[in-house]
Write an enzyme that holds these catalytic residues in place. Structure first.
Site, mmCIF file in Angstrom:
data_model
loop_
_atom_site.group_PDB
_atom_site.id
_atom_site.type_symbol
_atom_site.label_atom_id
_atom_site.label_comp_id
_atom_site.label_asym_id
_atom_site.label_seq_id
_atom_site.Cartn_x
_atom_site.Cartn_y
_atom_site.Cartn_z
ATOM 1 N N TYR A 210 42.191 33.289 35.563
ATOM 2 C CA TYR A 210 42.488 33.983 34.308
ATOM 3 C C TYR A 210 42.152 33.077 33.127
ATOM 4 C CZ TYR A 210 45.296 37.856 36.362
ATOM 5 O OH TYR A 210 45.730 38.968 37.035
ATOM 6 N N GLU A 323 54.549 47.923 38.774
ATOM 7 C CA GLU A 323 53.785 47.075 39.699
ATOM 8 C C GLU A 323 54.218 47.454 41.117
ATOM 9 O OE1 GLU A 323 53.186 42.874 38.614
ATOM 10 O OE2 GLU A 323 53.982 42.363 40.590
HETATM 11 C C1 3EB Z 1 48.618 40.396 37.686
HETATM 12 O O1 3EB Z 1 47.816 41.096 38.301
HETATM 13 C C2 3EB Z 1 50.028 40.907 37.640
HETATM 14 O O2 3EB Z 1 52.500 35.144 39.170
HETATM 15 O O3 3EB Z 1 52.833 35.272 41.320
HETATM 16 C C3 3EB Z 1 51.158 39.823 40.201
HETATM 17 C C4 3EB Z 1 51.450 39.179 41.405
HETATM 18 C C5 3EB Z 1 51.308 39.158 39.009
HETATM 19 C C6 3EB Z 1 51.892 37.850 41.405
HETATM 20 C C7 3EB Z 1 52.487 35.766 40.230
HETATM 21 C C8 3EB Z 1 51.765 37.823 39.030
HETATM 22 C C9 3EB Z 1 52.045 37.182 40.202
HETATM 23 O O4 3EB Z 1 48.325 39.335 37.117
HETATM 24 C C10 3EB Z 1 51.051 39.828 37.707
#
Ligand code: 3EB
Length: 330
Positions: A210, A323
């Site tokens: 990211y 989610e």
């Molecule tokens: C995302 O897609 C949503 O920080 O462990 C999803 C699954 C998300 C795990 C983590 C964060 C985490 O970024 C957020």
């Protein structure tokens, strides 16, 4: 010297996936069953029990009474405690959990570091060294601005606590905000003595890549994990993220559609047939209690017969309303 056979004999059989299921009923009965590795209750109404396999998740369920979640293996299970850690192991599988107060560790970042260091030390001392799946539940996850948001501080502490233990790749994970006791941090995991296969979503940027706008330390997780016998896919928290961006701000229905497109992409990447079934338990984390009915309806319509636990949880980006995570058995 013999040739040709010894490798085949030395090759261990792949471990069959634990059975994960929801059920109503009594905690003590579930704990007394053969092969029970862990039992989860949801919300403040759940009873306390001494058994280290019993874990009370700080998320409230929208169902009353809330189901229990059971993890079961085909083996005897031993269990123990070590400081704020608890664990259970059997048949090559390990459940381990920490449940702590951030206030005792100097805030969200050092608490996450402590939790991950404790879990890592345990796993390093065990034959079940392959961490396949982790759940993280922290309070007030979206509190704080910019890089000081509590989720981002958690990500920093988590990365420090992980150290280089996951240099080969991260486990599948969920990170959700709870509305329970202030500063309570819960982290639990499933590990195995055999490795799984990490699965990424081709529609999404891998979380550890990211860009800077999401924080100084990108989140450390894989989108899904195929278990050692390829008989189940452990699916990370999945939301309406496309590329690295959140899609469909303020539109619950469109976020649900996008989330299901992401779930299907993960199944395809894991070489599984499309769709979910009555053996494949899911959890839906819903930010606004007023949205729970619409989420329930969407899932009932789209996935009839699929067991779903509907939980009040905040997603780590404040624009995301829902989610979904869970399991798909092959
Ligand atoms: C995302 O897609 C949503 O920080 O462990 C999803 C699954 C998300 C795990 C983590 C964060 C985490 O970024 C957020």
């Amino acid at each position: 010297m013999m040739h040709g056979c010894e490798n085949a004999l030395a090759e261990p059989l792949p471990r069959r996936a634990p059975r994960v299921a929801y059920r109503s009923g009594d905690v003590a009965t579930a704990l007394a069953e053969y092969g029970t590795l862990a039992v989860f209750g949801f919300g403040s109404g759940t009873r306390s029990e001494e058994d280290p396999r019993w874990f009370r998740v700080a998320l409230e369920s929208f169902d009353a009474p809330a189901s229990l979640e059971l993890w079961q293996v085909d083996a005897d299970v031993v269990h123990g405690r070590d400081g704020d850690l608890r664990w259970a192991a059997g048949g090559g599988w390990l459940f381990a959990a920490v449940d702590l107060s951030e206030a005792d560790h100097g805030g969200p970042s050092p608490a996450a570091t402590h939790a991950y260091e404790a879990l890592r030390r345990l796993v390093e001392s065990r034959p079940e060294r392959h961490v396949l799946r982790i759940w993280n539940y922290l309070q007030a996850i979206n509190q704080g601005e910019g890089d000081a948001e509590r989720y981002k501080l958690f990500c920093e502490g988590r990365a420090i606590g992980m150290g280089d233990f996951f240099a080969e790749g991260f486990p599948a994970a969920t990170a959700i905000g709870h509305h329970g006791p202030a500063s309570r941090l819960q982290v639990y995991l499933l590990a195995c003595d055999q490795p799984g296969e990490r699965i990424e979503n081709p529609r999404q940027v891998s979380a550890w890549c990211y860009p800077r706008q999401y924080g100084r330390t990108p989140p450390s997780f894989a989108r899904a994990m195929l278990l050692p016998a390829q008989d189940a896919l452990a699916i990370s928290g999945t939301a309406a993220v496309v590329g690295h961006a959140s899609a469909h701000q303020d539109d619950l229905q469109a976020q649900l559609e996008e989330t299901f497109t992401n779930l299907e992409a993960l199944l395809a990447r894991g070489r599984l047939a499309p769709g979910f079934d009555t053996q494949s338990p899911l959890k839906a984390y819903v930010r606004h209690p007023a949205d729970a009915a619409q989420v329930r309806e969407f899932i009932a319509h789209r996935l009839p017969g699929v067991p779903v636990l509907l939980l009040h949880g905040d997603i780590c980006r404040s624009e995301l309303l829902v989610e979904i995570d869970g399991w798909r058995y092959a």
